[in-house]
Motif scaffolding. Structure first.
Motif, PDB file in Angstrom:
ATOM      1  N   ILE A   1       0.823  -1.224   0.000  1.00 23.96           N
ATOM      2  CA  ILE A   1       0.000   0.000   0.000  1.00 23.96           C
ATOM      3  C   ILE A   1       0.857   1.275   0.000  1.00 23.96           C
ATOM      4  N   SER A   2       2.059   1.194   0.555  1.00 22.94           N
ATOM      5  CA  SER A   2       2.911   2.396   0.592  1.00 22.94           C
ATOM      6  C   SER A   2       3.362   2.829  -0.806  1.00 22.94           C
ATOM      7  N   GLU A   3       3.208   1.924  -1.774  1.00 23.96           N
ATOM      8  CA  GLU A   3       3.554   2.241  -3.167  1.00 23.96           C
ATOM      9  C   GLU A   3       2.424   2.991  -3.871  1.00 23.96           C
ATOM     10  N   LEU A   4       1.275   3.119  -3.204  1.00 20.26           N
ATOM     11  CA  LEU A   4       0.093   3.684  -3.866  1.00 20.26           C
ATOM     12  C   LEU A   4       0.346   5.075  -4.469  1.00 20.26           C
ATOM     13  N   PRO A   5       0.848   6.044  -3.674  1.00 19.40           N
ATOM     14  CA  PRO A   5       0.995   7.396  -4.243  1.00 19.40           C
ATOM     15  C   PRO A   5       1.888   7.404  -5.484  1.00 19.40           C
TER      16      PRO A   5
ATOM     17  N   GLU B   1      -7.109   6.747 -12.030  1.00 23.05           N
ATOM     18  CA  GLU B   1      -8.093   7.766 -11.640  1.00 23.05           C
ATOM     19  C   GLU B   1      -9.059   7.281 -10.568  1.00 23.05           C
ATOM     20  N   ILE B   2      -9.296   5.966 -10.543  1.00 21.85           N
ATOM     21  CA  ILE B   2     -10.310   5.417  -9.625  1.00 21.85           C
ATOM     22  C   ILE B   2      -9.670   4.346  -8.747  1.00 21.85           C
ATOM     23  N   LEU B   3      -9.924   4.431  -7.426  1.00 25.59           N
ATOM     24  CA  LEU B   3      -9.439   3.389  -6.507  1.00 25.59           C
ATOM     25  C   LEU B   3     -10.637   2.661  -5.905  1.00 25.59           C
ATOM     26  N   ILE B   4     -10.584   1.332  -5.946  1.00 29.80           N
ATOM     27  CA  ILE B   4     -11.632   0.510  -5.323  1.00 29.80           C
ATOM     28  C   ILE B   4     -11.102  -0.002  -3.989  1.00 29.80           C
ATOM     29  N   LEU B   5     -11.838   0.287  -2.903  1.00 28.10           N
ATOM     30  CA  LEU B   5     -11.400  -0.132  -1.572  1.00 28.10           C
ATOM     31  C   LEU B   5     -12.136  -1.388  -1.130  1.00 28.10           C
ATOM     32  N   CYS B   6     -11.366  -2.464  -0.910  1.00 30.34           N
ATOM     33  CA  CYS B   6     -11.935  -3.736  -0.418  1.00 30.34           C
ATOM     34  C   CYS B   6     -11.205  -4.133   0.847  1.00 30.34           C
TER      35      CYS B   6
ATOM     36  N   GLU C   1     -11.624  -1.402   9.811  1.00 33.56           N
ATOM     37  CA  GLU C   1     -10.604  -0.829  10.692  1.00 33.56           C
ATOM     38  C   GLU C   1      -9.371  -0.336   9.926  1.00 33.56           C
ATOM     39  N   ALA C   2      -9.222  -0.790   8.672  1.00 32.82           N
ATOM     40  CA  ALA C   2      -8.070  -0.354   7.883  1.00 32.82           C
ATOM     41  C   ALA C   2      -8.338   0.958   7.136  1.00 32.82           C
ATOM     42  N   ILE C   3      -9.602   1.392   7.128  1.00 28.45           N
ATOM     43  CA  ILE C   3      -9.979   2.547   6.304  1.00 28.45           C
ATOM     44  C   ILE C   3      -9.208   3.836   6.644  1.00 28.45           C
ATOM     45  N   PRO C   4      -9.062   4.207   7.930  1.00 31.20           N
ATOM     46  CA  PRO C   4      -8.380   5.494   8.186  1.00 31.20           C
ATOM     47  C   PRO C   4      -6.972   5.538   7.573  1.00 31.20           C
TER      48      PRO C   4
ATOM     49  N   PHE D   1      -7.191   5.558   3.719  1.00 30.12           N
ATOM     50  CA  PHE D   1      -7.674   6.811   3.136  1.00 30.12           C
ATOM     51  C   PHE D   1      -6.587   7.885   3.126  1.00 30.12           C
ATOM     52  N   GLU D   2      -5.672   7.835   4.099  1.00 32.20           N
ATOM     53  CA  GLU D   2      -4.516   8.744   4.081  1.00 32.20           C
ATOM     54  C   GLU D   2      -3.703   8.532   2.799  1.00 32.20           C
ATOM     55  N   TYR D   3      -3.458   7.268   2.477  1.00 29.46           N
ATOM     56  CA  TYR D   3      -2.708   6.949   1.254  1.00 29.46           C
ATOM     57  C   TYR D   3      -3.473   7.406   0.009  1.00 29.46           C
ATOM     58  N   VAL D   4      -4.807   7.226   0.038  1.00 26.97           N
ATOM     59  CA  VAL D   4      -5.620   7.642  -1.110  1.00 26.97           C
ATOM     60  C   VAL D   4      -5.461   9.145  -1.341  1.00 26.97           C
TER      61      VAL D   4
END
Lengths: 220, 220
Positions: A137-141, A150-155, A159-162, A165-168
């Motif tokens: 996930i740290s590679e996301l940016p 352009e679009i990210l799908i969150l699955c 509890e992992a959302i906060p 979402f910072e990475y998003v």
């Protein structure tokens, strides 16, 4: 110049429904369709169909109808589907993420999954389909920018959302489809749509009630 | 006796949204809420909220608002969620079916997956979670009746739908949630809702266009 009023979200959703219907009509060799016929096929009110399309300056010819191909191409433009939109999946190592990474229904609608992310060390570097190895996930940016996602799908679990979402927000992606069972709000930077699978069942439950009694379960 | 007009589908969907909001308000210790506050929390128009709830005879007290607990219980009744609805999954051996068989979000909303079906011999008798072994699709009519299943979730490929739908009709289940990428219509016997995952992306694509230009991609 036409009107400046933005259409309601329900109208935008119906554009997708019109689009699928117009594709079918084209396959059937139908070249012109009236709002009445379009409404009948989709179980909508003809006035609703005309109102929806009037938001976008499409009125059809009185007594003739809409050109199927012109209306279809217009809706494709309005929805911005003339270009392929690139998609990343976060939580691709989970069952739902895995299923969506390999879901056949996206690419034929011009959405291409090009990168997968997770943070579970057990799934990193696994390859699911063409979207290729799962990145941390740290590679996301970096990858969102490098690939033009352009679009990210969150699955991911709620509890992992906060953290996710910072990475998003760091990534600069402008649109999110959220499958996590927690409601996210759109921000200045990113438009969020929340998918709630249980809500679909609740709406079916309502219809079960009507079938049982002829009226909603608790009619006043 | 109140009015007899059935509410539109959009109102029924918003009832689920009100319900989740009311549950949160209760957790926060809020006992009364006005339509204005409810609307603000949900980014809706207060007149829309009042109109939605008036379909079901709920008006709140003028200048006071709605009792959170009473309104919540009323919506639970309207949606028929006071009893657990039993669910079967067809195509449970596939990735999406597997994900849904183990999805945590259903049971806490009072939907319980109690049986799994497939026709792939390689997955028969596999056990995913509490819903237990995967049965052959030919067992569907018997098990729907024996267990009292009301809702069937279809996660099969498009080409399997005609055969599967025959079994669904034989089974007597009254509600279907269809994830297959082919639109099914409701019949006299069964209410069908179609989930179209690509449609969610199309609606995000529209919003990407607005973000880029300030207006839809092809504004008249």
């Amino acid at each position: 110049m036409g009107k400046k009023v933005l259409p309601p979200q329900a109208t935008v959703r119906r554009l997708s429904i019109y689009l699928r219907c117009l594709n079918l009509l084209d396959e059937e060799g139908v070249s012109v369709i009236s709002s009445r016929e379009l409404a009948e096929r989709l179980d909508l009110n003809p006035a609703q169909v005309r109102k929806d399309l009037a938001y976008f300056g499409e009125f059809g010819k009185r007594g003739v109808g809409y050109s199927v191909l012109k209306l279809r191409d217009h809706i494709i433009q309005i929805l911005g589907l003339q270009k392929t939109r690139l998609v990343g999946i976060i939580g691709a190592g989970g069952r739902l993420g895995h299923a969506l990474a390999l879901y056949k229904g996206f690419e034929k609608r011009n959405f291409k999954v090009v990168a997968l992310f997770d943070k579970d060390p057990h799934v990193l570097n696994q390859v699911y389909g063409e979207a290729g190895p799962i990145h941390h996930i740290s590679e996301l940016p970096r990858l969102v920018k490098a690939l033009g996602i352009e679009i990210l799908i969150l699955c991911v679990p709620a509890e992992a959302i906060p953290e996710v979402f910072e990475y998003v927000l760091l990534s600069g992606a402008r649109a999110v489809l959220n499958f996590a069972p927690v409601k996210l709000s759109s921000t200045e930077e990113v438009t969020v749509h929340n998918v709630d699978l249980a809500m679909e069942l609740e709406s079916l439950s309502y219809h079960l009630g009507i079938r049982e009694t002829g009226l909603p379960n608790e009619w006043p």
